[in-house]
Design a protein around this motif. Sequence first.
Motif, PDB file in Angstrom:
ATOM      1  N   VAL A 253     -23.263  95.940  36.805  1.00  0.00           N
ATOM      2  CA  VAL A 253     -23.644  96.420  38.141  1.00  0.00           C
ATOM      3  C   VAL A 253     -22.543  97.315  38.711  1.00  0.00           C
ATOM      4  N   LEU A 254     -21.286  96.926  38.525  1.00  0.00           N
ATOM      5  CA  LEU A 254     -20.181  97.756  39.014  1.00  0.00           C
ATOM      6  C   LEU A 254     -20.139  99.115  38.316  1.00  0.00           C
ATOM      7  N   CYS A 255     -20.383  99.127  37.020  1.00  0.00           N
ATOM      8  CA  CYS A 255     -20.396 100.404  36.283  1.00  0.00           C
ATOM      9  C   CYS A 255     -21.520 101.311  36.782  1.00  0.00           C
ATOM     10  N   ILE A 256     -22.678 100.745  37.005  1.00  0.00           N
ATOM     11  CA  ILE A 256     -23.795 101.531  37.526  1.00  0.00           C
ATOM     12  C   ILE A 256     -23.480 102.044  38.923  1.00  0.00           C
ATOM     13  N   ASP A 257     -22.832 101.216  39.747  1.00  0.00           N
ATOM     14  CA  ASP A 257     -22.447 101.640  41.095  1.00  0.00           C
ATOM     15  C   ASP A 257     -21.510 102.842  41.059  1.00  0.00           C
ATOM     16  N   VAL A 258     -20.547 102.810  40.166  1.00  0.00           N
ATOM     17  CA  VAL A 258     -19.593 103.914  40.068  1.00  0.00           C
ATOM     18  C   VAL A 258     -20.314 105.214  39.725  1.00  0.00           C
TER      19      VAL A 258
END
Length: 104
Positions: free
Chosen positions: A52-57
């Motif tokens: 989820v954090l990677c997609i957010d970035v």
Amino acid sequence: MSIEREWGLESSDGDQETVDVASEVAAAYEGKLQAENDSRQGERFFWIFALVLCIDVLVFPSLSWGALRVFLLEVVFLIGLAHYLGVDIVVVLLYRIFNRYINK
């Protein structure tokens, strides 16, 4: 094959001691299995969280004001996922983050 020979134990009292030894061995393995399951569920949550954090970035720079709404929706999703997977400390932390943004 008797339980004493299988586990390398000797019994002098007969069947009662065999049952006690079997119960102790079963309880020990049940505890190990529960710890392993908890560890795997925690690891599963943290991999999903990292994804989820990677997609957010990648996505947030193009959303501008919509990023806050997506972030709050993700926090709600992660709270539910952490609760489902039994990662209690993460549930508390994410709930605090959610309340901080809602109460502003």
